[in-house]
Scaffold this active site. Structure first.
Site, short mmCIF file in Angstrom:
data_model
loop_
_atom_site.label_atom_id
_atom_site.label_comp_id
_atom_site.label_asym_id
_atom_site.label_seq_id
_atom_site.Cartn_x
_atom_site.Cartn_y
_atom_site.Cartn_z
CB SER A 92 6.30 14.46 9.48
OG SER A 92 5.87 15.94 8.50
CG LEU A 143 12.41 13.73 10.89
CD1 LEU A 143 12.92 13.92 12.48
CD2 LEU A 143 13.55 14.61 10.14
CD GLN A 146 20.11 22.29 23.34
OE1 GLN A 146 19.55 22.58 24.03
NE2 GLN A 146 21.26 22.16 22.71
CB CYS A 168 -5.18 -2.28 -9.81
SG CYS A 168 -6.73 -2.38 -9.30
CG PHE A 190 -6.34 -5.74 -16.21
CD1 PHE A 190 -5.64 -6.71 -16.75
CD2 PHE A 190 -7.69 -6.03 -15.34
CE1 PHE A 190 -6.48 -8.06 -17.10
CE2 PHE A 190 -8.18 -6.64 -15.88
CZ PHE A 190 -7.90 -7.92 -16.63
CG HIS A 217 -2.54 -3.82 -6.14
ND1 HIS A 217 -2.09 -2.30 -7.13
CD2 HIS A 217 -3.96 -3.79 -6.46
CE1 HIS A 217 -3.06 -1.80 -7.34
NE2 HIS A 217 -4.27 -2.49 -6.73
CD GLU A 222 1.57 -2.63 -6.96
OE1 GLU A 222 0.85 -3.61 -8.05
OE2 GLU A 222 0.28 -1.92 -6.76
N1 GLN Z 1 -10.71 1.71 -9.39
C1 GLN Z 1 -9.67 0.40 -9.99
C2 GLN Z 1 -11.04 -0.36 -9.56
O1 GLN Z 1 -12.04 0.07 -8.66
C3 GLN Z 1 -9.03 0.31 -10.14
C4 GLN Z 1 -8.50 0.12 -8.93
C5 GLN Z 1 -6.61 0.13 -8.51
O2 GLN Z 1 -6.19 0.59 -9.46
N2 GLN Z 1 -6.75 -0.38 -7.30
O3 GLN Z 1 -11.49 -1.59 -9.80
#
Ligand code: GLN
Length: 565
Positions: free
Chosen positions: A53, A55, A236, A416, A419, A538, A540
């Site tokens: 795994s 790879l 192989q 998250c 924050f 999030h 990201e």
């Molecule tokens: N633990 C926090 C919550 O459940 C933040 C979750 C997170 O960062 N994804 O609200």
């Protein structure tokens, strides 16, 4: 821990200019002269893995999709995870890497993040098939009486369910359109007990479809011995294991630190009954987004188009233009976490890269251990990022990092949990509420409290506030300027929120809640600070190479300024 990251083998440190130059040449050479033709039925590309795994099978799969997407084929992707969990939501990220969150709120394997980033598509829970989901469906059918009279067995009932799940996902419309090509990545390594029913289902599917509708690609390792010679024996053996299951690969992708030379390709070709033109070398490159270029240079698109009887089209160059952009500057970002494993934050790492690339800036990430953090480490970076997380371990270090960023003026991005902790830090140090906490981490003044709808929740799987939610951005704030609009849709994954009881007092002390969703606090910022922004959502997860996430771009620009001072 490196083998956790399917991308890790593709990513050494620096960017290689000669490589990029030759890839540019290669794209220019392919870019001419083919007609277009419609695809009248769905084609499948199944990707299996051999030897071990880690790879980079997920990156390879995503890259294969990209080279077809560059030819304007409508591509979708399915990941099969042969574990018994229903989804990745309850799995420890330190073992399996990041839990990726899709728009529909499903918590899935991190490879789906790679598919979304490489293919610029939005997938659904259908696109991550697990043994848990397959068995759950079969057992539900059995209880309903759908199989009445039959003995329910792995073959045909489980394999039929797998084939139906693959087809359902493959045909799911993306952006309103039915896909033309579906990639199916079978997780795990050929030979694992867990993946047997899935490989059997692939064998059956292959028999049921015309030969030009399914291509089997086997990704394998070609290691080097102490003399620097490439070894084909592991390949192989893994092809032999595949054949024992009734599957003959059409294409073999060889992974290694060094490109597979023609003589080694010929050897693999003769042992494994694959033409040497279909032995594709995928050597490690400096950046995962260059993998499609490698595959392109190796002629994989031609081999695939021939096998699938697809029209050979000239590739579009926009992807290559983005990924080959040269860097003119550099910034160093410190990520404060308790894991210290890059894979846990793969989407953040990629989002930083996308944002950096959009400003021609290379982002160097410094992983800072939240449990042993020292102020001098924070002083050395150009910006501080506190990512999502769960539980109390490392919280004090994260709070210290936030305090440092707030007081020193260093750019700060909180995501998250980051924050929520920014709110806790502000309450403790600026309002003097020394007992301020998040309900998740202890007793005291709960400035972060359980979401009302979470009070009755007892089961852990799939029960957080998940997926896309519309977020409103307040006029005249940093976040509104960054997004350039009043309403955005971002993905969520949390159980706790800013306690409405304390919002007014916190705001009057100077921390501004600059985004909301149905009265819930979604972002905070500090007016007057160079860049202090944190989001409950999030960002990201929705960042893509061609459309980097605005909070990340803002953060990187602030880091550049901070570095320049
Ligand atoms: N633990 C926090 C919550 O459940 C933040 C979750 C997170 O960062 N994804 O609200």
């Amino acid at each position: 821990m490196r083998d956790l990251n399917p991308a890790s083998l593709f990513v050494p440190e620096a960017t290689s200019k000669p490589l990029i130059f030759s890839l540019k040449l290669c794209i220019n050479m392919i870019g001419s002269g083919y007609d277009h033709q419609r695809v009248d039925r769905l084609k499948y590309i199944v990707v299996t893995g051999g030897v071990m795994s880690g790879l980079g099978k997920g990156i390879t799969t995503a890259s294969i999709g990209r080279i077809l997407k560059n030819r304007r084929y409508r591509v979708t992707a399915v990941k099969i995870d042969p574990y018994l969990n229903i989804d990745a939501g309850t799995m420890n990220p330190a073992q399996h890497g990041e839990v990726f969150v899709l728009s529909d709120g499903s918590e899935v394997d991190l490879d789906l993040g790679n598919y979304e980033r490489f293919l610029d598509i939005n997938l659904t829970s259908l696109h991550n098939i697990t043994t848990g989901k397959v068995y759950r469906n079969v057992i539900e059918k059995e209880r309903r009486g759908d199989y009445l009279g039959s003995t329910v067995q792995i073959i045909p009932h489980v394999t039929d369910e797998i084939k139906a799940s693959i087809k359902r996902a493959a045909m799911h419309r993306l952006n309103g359109e039915v896909p033309e090509i579906c990639l199916v990545e079978v997780g795990g390594t050929v030979g694992d007990i867990e993946s047997m029913p899935f490989l059997e289902a692939v064998r059956q599917l292959r028999g049921e479809l015309p030969p030009e509708d399914l291509v089997l690609i086997h990704v394998t390792l070609v290691p080097m011995d102490t003399m620097g010679e490439l070894k084909t024996k592991p390949t192989q053996h893994s092809v032999k294991a595949l054949r024992e299951l009734g599957l003959q690969p059409d294409i073999i992708v060889t992974r290694g630190v060094k490109p597979t030379d023609p003589a080694t390709k010929r050897k693999i070709s003769s042992f494994c009954d694959v033409p040497s033109s279909a032995v594709i070398s995928a050597a490690t490159v400096p950046d995962i987004y260059q993998v499609p270029l490698e595959l392109e240079r190796e002629g994989l698109a031609d081999v695939l188009c021939e096998k699938l009887r697809l029209e050979r089209r000239a590739p579009e160059s926009s992807w290559y233009e983005i990924v080959m952009k040269e860097y003119t500057g550099q910034v160093k970002v410190g990520i404060v976490s308790k894991y210290g494993i890059e894979d846990v934050y793969i989407s953040i790492k990629e989002a930083l890269k996308h944002a950096g690339r959009s400003r021609s800036v290379q982002v160097e990430i410094k992983w800072l251990d939240a449990e042993s953090l020292e102020e001098k480490e924070l002083a050395e970076v150009d910006g501080i990022l506190v990512p999502g997380g769960f539980g109390s371990r490392g919280v004090e270090g994260k709070l210290e990092a936030i305090r440092y960023a707030r007081e020193s003026g260093k750019p700060f991005l909180g995501l998250c949990f980051g924050f929520q902790l920014a709110v806790v830090e502000y309450a403790r140090n600026m309002l003097g509420w020394k007992d301020a906490v998040s309900e998740e981490i202890g007793d005291g003044r709960k400035v972060i409290a359980l979401l009302p709808e979470q009070h009755r929740v007892t089961a852990m799987g799939g029960t957080m506030r998940l997926g896309i939610q519309p977020v409103e951005l307040k006029e005249g704030t940093l976040i509104r300027r960054l997004y350039g609009k009043a309403k955005v849709e971002e993905r969520h994954r949390h159980r706790y929120e800013v306690n409405p009881e304390y919002i007014r007092e916190i705001e009057s002390a100077g921390l501004e809640f600059s985004a909301t969703a149905n009265g819930r606090m979604e972002a905070c910022e500090l007016p007057g600070h160079r860049f202090f922004l944190a989001t409950q959502f999030h960002p990201e997860f929705t960042s893509r190479p061609a459309s980097p996430s605005p909070p990340f771009v803002g953060f990187i620009v602030a880091c550049m300024k901070c570095r320049g001072e």
